[in-house]
Design a protein around this motif. Structure first.
Motif, PDB file in Angstrom:
ATOM      1  N   PHE A 231      -4.831 -22.339 -55.285  1.00  0.00           N
ATOM      2  CA  PHE A 231      -6.118 -22.087 -55.928  1.00  0.00           C
ATOM      3  C   PHE A 231      -6.764 -23.429 -56.228  1.00  0.00           C
ATOM      4  CE2 PHE A 231      -3.452 -18.458 -56.643  1.00  0.00           C
ATOM      5  CZ  PHE A 231      -4.281 -17.401 -56.334  1.00  0.00           C
ATOM      6  N   PHE A 232      -7.984 -23.604 -55.756  1.00  0.00           N
ATOM      7  CA  PHE A 232      -8.675 -24.871 -56.006  1.00  0.00           C
ATOM      8  C   PHE A 232     -10.173 -24.648 -55.933  1.00  0.00           C
ATOM      9  CE2 PHE A 232      -9.599 -25.975 -51.455  1.00  0.00           C
ATOM     10  CZ  PHE A 232      -8.739 -25.089 -50.815  1.00  0.00           C
ATOM     11  N   LYS A 233     -10.908 -25.664 -56.321  1.00  0.00           N
ATOM     12  CA  LYS A 233     -12.348 -25.663 -56.085  1.00  0.00           C
ATOM     13  C   LYS A 233     -12.664 -26.921 -55.298  1.00  0.00           C
ATOM     14  CE  LYS A 233     -12.860 -27.111 -60.896  1.00  0.00           C
ATOM     15  NZ  LYS A 233     -13.534 -26.877 -62.183  1.00  0.00           N
ATOM     16  N   GLU A 234     -13.762 -26.894 -54.591  1.00  0.00           N
ATOM     17  CA  GLU A 234     -14.142 -28.067 -53.801  1.00  0.00           C
ATOM     18  C   GLU A 234     -15.640 -28.027 -53.587  1.00  0.00           C
ATOM     19  OE1 GLU A 234     -12.543 -28.022 -49.843  1.00  0.00           O
ATOM     20  OE2 GLU A 234     -13.197 -25.975 -49.442  1.00  0.00           O
ATOM     21  N   ASN A 235     -16.197 -29.076 -53.005  1.00  0.00           N
ATOM     22  CA  ASN A 235     -17.612 -29.073 -52.659  1.00  0.00           C
ATOM     23  C   ASN A 235     -17.828 -28.158 -51.459  1.00  0.00           C
ATOM     24  OD1 ASN A 235     -17.802 -30.951 -54.666  1.00  0.00           O
ATOM     25  ND2 ASN A 235     -18.147 -32.700 -53.294  1.00  0.00           N
ATOM     26  N   ALA A 236     -18.982 -27.486 -51.435  1.00  0.00           N
ATOM     27  CA  ALA A 236     -19.313 -26.636 -50.305  1.00  0.00           C
ATOM     28  C   ALA A 236     -19.294 -27.462 -49.023  1.00  0.00           C
ATOM     29  CB  ALA A 236     -20.690 -26.017 -50.506  1.00  0.00           C
ATOM     30  N   MET A 237     -18.843 -26.837 -47.934  1.00  0.00           N
ATOM     31  CA  MET A 237     -18.857 -27.518 -46.639  1.00  0.00           C
ATOM     32  C   MET A 237     -20.301 -27.709 -46.195  1.00  0.00           C
ATOM     33  SD  MET A 237     -15.846 -25.501 -44.533  1.00  0.00           S
ATOM     34  CE  MET A 237     -16.654 -23.900 -44.628  1.00  0.00           C
ATOM     35  N   ASP A 238     -20.536 -28.687 -45.339  1.00  0.00           N
ATOM     36  CA  ASP A 238     -21.869 -28.900 -44.782  1.00  0.00           C
ATOM     37  C   ASP A 238     -22.369 -27.607 -44.135  1.00  0.00           C
ATOM     38  OD1 ASP A 238     -24.167 -30.248 -43.632  1.00  0.00           O
ATOM     39  OD2 ASP A 238     -23.084 -30.134 -41.732  1.00  0.00           O
ATOM     40  N   GLY A 239     -23.541 -27.159 -44.529  1.00  0.00           N
ATOM     41  CA  GLY A 239     -24.113 -25.947 -43.956  1.00  0.00           C
ATOM     42  C   GLY A 239     -23.670 -24.670 -44.627  1.00  0.00           C
ATOM     43  N   GLU A 240     -22.761 -24.787 -45.617  1.00  0.00           N
ATOM     44  CA  GLU A 240     -22.271 -23.573 -46.270  1.00  0.00           C
ATOM     45  C   GLU A 240     -23.184 -23.135 -47.405  1.00  0.00           C
ATOM     46  OE1 GLU A 240     -17.990 -21.961 -48.015  1.00  0.00           O
ATOM     47  OE2 GLU A 240     -18.487 -24.064 -48.195  1.00  0.00           O
ATOM     48  N   HIS A 241     -23.877 -24.088 -48.017  1.00  0.00           N
ATOM     49  CA  HIS A 241     -24.670 -23.780 -49.197  1.00  0.00           C
ATOM     50  C   HIS A 241     -25.912 -24.651 -49.225  1.00  0.00           C
ATOM     51  CE1 HIS A 241     -25.547 -22.765 -53.396  1.00  0.00           C
ATOM     52  NE2 HIS A 241     -24.684 -21.781 -53.246  1.00  0.00           N
ATOM     53  N   THR A 242     -26.968 -24.148 -49.875  1.00  0.00           N
ATOM     54  CA  THR A 242     -28.185 -24.924 -50.047  1.00  0.00           C
ATOM     55  C   THR A 242     -27.969 -25.912 -51.181  1.00  0.00           C
ATOM     56  OG1 THR A 242     -29.200 -22.767 -49.719  1.00  0.00           O
ATOM     57  CG2 THR A 242     -30.676 -24.636 -50.107  1.00  0.00           C
ATOM     58  N   GLY A 243     -28.138 -27.179 -50.925  1.00  0.00           N
ATOM     59  CA  GLY A 243     -27.920 -28.177 -51.972  1.00  0.00           C
ATOM     60  C   GLY A 243     -26.447 -28.324 -52.282  1.00  0.00           C
ATOM     61  N   LYS A 244     -26.162 -29.187 -53.230  1.00  0.00           N
ATOM     62  CA  LYS A 244     -24.768 -29.412 -53.609  1.00  0.00           C
ATOM     63  C   LYS A 244     -24.255 -28.226 -54.416  1.00  0.00           C
ATOM     64  CE  LYS A 244     -21.552 -32.710 -55.497  1.00  0.00           C
ATOM     65  NZ  LYS A 244     -21.268 -33.734 -56.505  1.00  0.00           N
ATOM     66  N   ALA A 245     -23.019 -27.805 -54.151  1.00  0.00           N
ATOM     67  CA  ALA A 245     -22.462 -26.670 -54.877  1.00  0.00           C
ATOM     68  C   ALA A 245     -20.953 -26.768 -54.916  1.00  0.00           C
ATOM     69  CB  ALA A 245     -22.879 -25.360 -54.220  1.00  0.00           C
ATOM     70  N   THR A 246     -20.369 -26.222 -55.961  1.00  0.00           N
ATOM     71  CA  THR A 246     -18.924 -26.070 -56.052  1.00  0.00           C
ATOM     72  C   THR A 246     -18.554 -24.680 -55.541  1.00  0.00           C
ATOM     73  OG1 THR A 246     -18.796 -27.516 -57.976  1.00  0.00           O
ATOM     74  CG2 THR A 246     -16.968 -25.994 -57.639  1.00  0.00           C
ATOM     75  N   ILE A 247     -17.486 -24.609 -54.759  1.00  0.00           N
ATOM     76  CA  ILE A 247     -17.012 -23.329 -54.237  1.00  0.00           C
ATOM     77  C   ILE A 247     -15.561 -23.158 -54.697  1.00  0.00           C
ATOM     78  CG2 ILE A 247     -16.546 -21.995 -52.139  1.00  0.00           C
ATOM     79  CD1 ILE A 247     -19.408 -22.497 -52.067  1.00  0.00           C
TER      80      ILE A 247
END
Lengths: 513, 513
Positions: A231-247
């Motif tokens: 279980f972890f969180k990370e930055n959205a992959m390129d193209g996965e989300h609009t703008g910077k986001a945690t996933i």
């Protein structure tokens, strides 16, 4: 009448926020260890139920407390280190690791077989701790311990969390493996085999991850199918989300993954990850997301293959602060890992579900007699390895049970940080009681009650306990299954809480506002 | 000392939320017209400063009120219609449209030249109102009136807003043009030319738009360069956002767009749109967005080419409710429309800035002697038309002045719905005083004061006025520039507020809490 029993009183209680007991815990229930003047960072816990001890790793010290009578004695060892790993290694030894002076090291700690042995001895031989403990102690703070046969503990922080799982003498760790804290990876070290890790410098695999927890969950009755879930969180992959986001993510690995033969040598060939969704549906179709995974708790059931997963999330916004608890079941998680892989044809493409032919055996399947005809990941065909390297993410997210959080808190001055769940027997059935730690040093005791079905749950806050007099974030919580002693800690000091058992006493009962 | 003057008292006031006067408006300042028992939907306003009248379109009636003494007389006309358009057509007539019985119709209303003429006569001849008024009155509620030479009014709702701008005898309307409310378009009707509209059934052009306002803003001293700017919100284009989302937009059109010759015949060839961003930057790089555009107010300056644009936004979430006011300047807006076009190679691609050769004349440029050598959009080369059809959106968003909202409200039980801004002279300079209507029937009087520079503004709420005794959303607000009478309305009844002028009287002064 359900709530009245849970609140420890016999009169009828309406389900409103009135049924909240806000109380400062009495000193009789609370034992405080204020730590040493020359130490800090009491972040790493190991609840050693066998020997009745609680071990705490801190700056330059390891403490060992008697669980039955914490005041009675505590032992300590000096070790010039920030202790980040405290793991049972075998019947007599623990394996411990620390940051060193930006030079991670590990060693064995002898504990004896039984409590009566009363041994607490650090071995003189040290091992290299790279890939086991991070370099920078400032990046760490939370810790997590998973019960027997899946030994795991963790220390975490806003930027990096590390955790470890020792299964069959192998240490799984999600950490940074370099001085600069840039090479994040999931490692398996110790054991007889060459260390295995995630592909390096590939943001599709891991994109600045912050690890929360690791668990071994069997897939079938055949141990060959055992999987490690991360279980972890990370930055959205390129193209996965609009703008910077945690996933928020759940990742999977096969316990018997030995890496590839020609390609992905000493790298995982069975690593897959999926988005853990925890969002409230909007009337306009626009959902409200809680993406900042804070803690995970696995509630085991009779069937070890199917624990219920509780996860605590907060919002990513600094304007709208809120917290949520979501519940997941393994059937939904397995369905997502058996569903379409996320695919894109190039950097300017969108991620779409992969529609083409998936090579056989399906990437993510463990080598085993149960599902496939291959003996080792080293036997995997080249097309499987190539596909696995390029498709670490699943297209579909894992949705929570009921499609929404079981609990949401907004418009309060705290956010959830930690969670332990206790399954208790009440007169009218079984309930999961959540103890939710907050960043303001309080603990909520919450039970969820089905309204119509198990997919429509209602939360009832039974108590709101102020554990720390000065507001200070709760960074770790453990629940002793044998002694029913939830323990929690912050950076500053350690407190041990010993409430009476939950339903047999009026001393901790709910005072109605 | 600045605030004390603005609060109408001479003592020093610290800039804290204490400087809020919450008061129920006194009856001497408030005139209430409760409407007719057999009518409703008092949504469409026309402030006729020339004749000193306020016209209100409602269900089956048009009302005309005396602005100076609203109690004195009001006239009414029956028209079996939900009136959605009330526009000055020429010196003696208004042009009015209504929904009919799902069959939009329009007609002329004779008003006479001067107030003394005292004429209020509906013509017997009716015209087809398709593309001018929507079919469904339930979809409408707000109205907006723009000052002389750019006459516009609007009626709006959660799902559809319609507005009209009559410039040189032409009516610009953003509305739905079919019975089912699916064919949304921006139309130009009336005048000597064939009606012009947006491309039909192309979600890149308009994707379920809800229109908020329309304005004519000159681009240069040459009227050939005049542009119509549209404010609306719509659903994100495919590939533009993760999941469903509302995007606020500013759109542009050339006033002299006559459509294409071989392609885009009777369609706009100069339509472009850009995202209007109103978000608070996050410390972690994750911004908090306010995307639900509610109202727009243009504060004209000495230079008619460069009004300051005030816009009110709310959040899209039903969990986190908040409101924000953002300010935009025309230089930033023009820079975005002169920047890269949003482009993608196909359905599975991401939107990227178009890097290729842009055909000449650059799509979006008005045919004029100022910038280009072409006389009419019908002379545009085919490659320009083809490019324009496929690239209606700009890649870069328009960011607000200062990069963040000038005002944010969260943790309150209301959301902003309407805005008018009054520029006032105080002893120490000029201030913009915002009157912000809420969905709870209150009006906030707010002034923003520069802290260090005009890019770092501080809001001071001077008053919080309860206009409606029962909480009811404010759906329209107008500010009379001649008489300083802000008017606001809700669905249920109309109230006219006549506060004394803002800084010359103590009767409306700030009572400190």
């Amino acid at each position: 009448a359900r709530q009245s029993e849970l609140c420890g009183e016999s009169r009828e209680i309406t389900i409103t926020p009135d049924c909240v007991c806000t109380q400062m815990l009495e000193s009789s229930n609370l034992v405080t260890f204020n730590g040493l003047a020359n130490s800090s960072s009491y972040d790493t816990f190991l609840l050693d139920e066998e020997r009745g001890r609680l071990l705490v790793g801190a700056e330059d010290h390891i403490f060992s407390f008697d669980l039955v009578n914490i005041n009675r004695d505590h032992k300590q060892k000096e070790c010039t280190n920030f202790i980040r790993v405290l793991q049972p290694y075998n019947q007599t030894h623990l394996y411990i690791c620390g940051t060193g002076a930006f030079h991670p090291i590990c060693a064995f700690l002898e504990m004896g077989k039984r409590a009566e042995d009363n041994i607490f001895r650090l071995a003189s031989h040290f091992e290299n701790g790279r890939g086991k403990s991070p370099y920078d102690p400032k990046m760490l703070s939370a810790s997590l311990l998973i019960e027997k046969f899946t030994f795991a503990s963790g220390t975490g922080h806003l930027f990096l969390t590390i955790f470890f799982s020792l299964a069959d003498g192998e240490l799984y760790s999600g950490t940074s493996a370099d001085f600069m804290g840039r090479d994040f990876a999931i490692f398996r070290t110790l054991g007889d085999h060459h260390p295995i890790r995630t592909e390096q410098h590939d943001s599709r695999w891991l994109n600045d991850p912050r690890f929360i927890g690791v668990n071994l969950i069997p897939e079938s009755d055949n141990p060959e199918d055992d999987k490690i879930f991360l279980f972890f969180k990370e930055n959205a992959m390129d193209g996965e989300h609009t703008g910077k986001a945690t996933i928020a993510r759940i990742g999977q690995l096969c316990k018997n993954d030995m890496g590839g033969h020609r390609s992905l040598v000493n790298k995982w060939t069975t690593f897959l990850k999926a988005r853990l969704m925890c969002s409230v549906p909007g009337v306009n179709g626009i959902d409200t997301h809680f993406d900042e995974l804070q803690d995970v708790f696995l509630m085991s059931s009779k069937d070890p293959k199917n624990p219920v997963i509780y996860a605590v999330f907060t919002t990513s916004s600094n304007i709208f602060k809120g917290s949520a608890v979501c519940m997941y079941n393994m059937a939904d998680i397995r369905r997502v890992f058996l569903g379409p892989y996320a695919h894109r044809d190039g950097p300017n493409y969108q991620w779409v579900p992969f529609q083409g032919r998936v090579p056989y055996p399906r990437p993510g399947t463990c080598p085993s007699k149960t599902f496939g005809g291959f003996d080792s990941t080293k036997d995997l065909p080249d097309d499987v390895i190539t596909f696995a390297r390029g498709h670490p993410a699943m297209y579909n997210p894992v949705h929570p049970i009921g499609g929404r959080p079981i609990m949401v808190r907004t418009d309060v001055d705290y956010q959830f940080s930690q969670l332990v769940v206790d399954r208790v027997e009440a007169e009218d059935g079984q309930y999961d009681v959540m103890f939710i730690g907050t960043d303001m040093g309080t603990v909520l005791k919450v039970v969820t009650i089905p309204r119509e079905s198990w997919h429509d749950l209602e939360e009832v806050v039974l108590e709101e306990m102020t554990v720390f007099r000065e507001p200070t974030p709760i960074t770790a919580m453990e629940l002793s299954t044998k002694q029913k002693i939830p323990n929690w800690t912050t950076h500053r000091n350690i407190k041990f809480l010993r409430p009476p058992s939950f339903f047999d006493s009026h001393s901790n009962s709910c005072t109605l506002a």
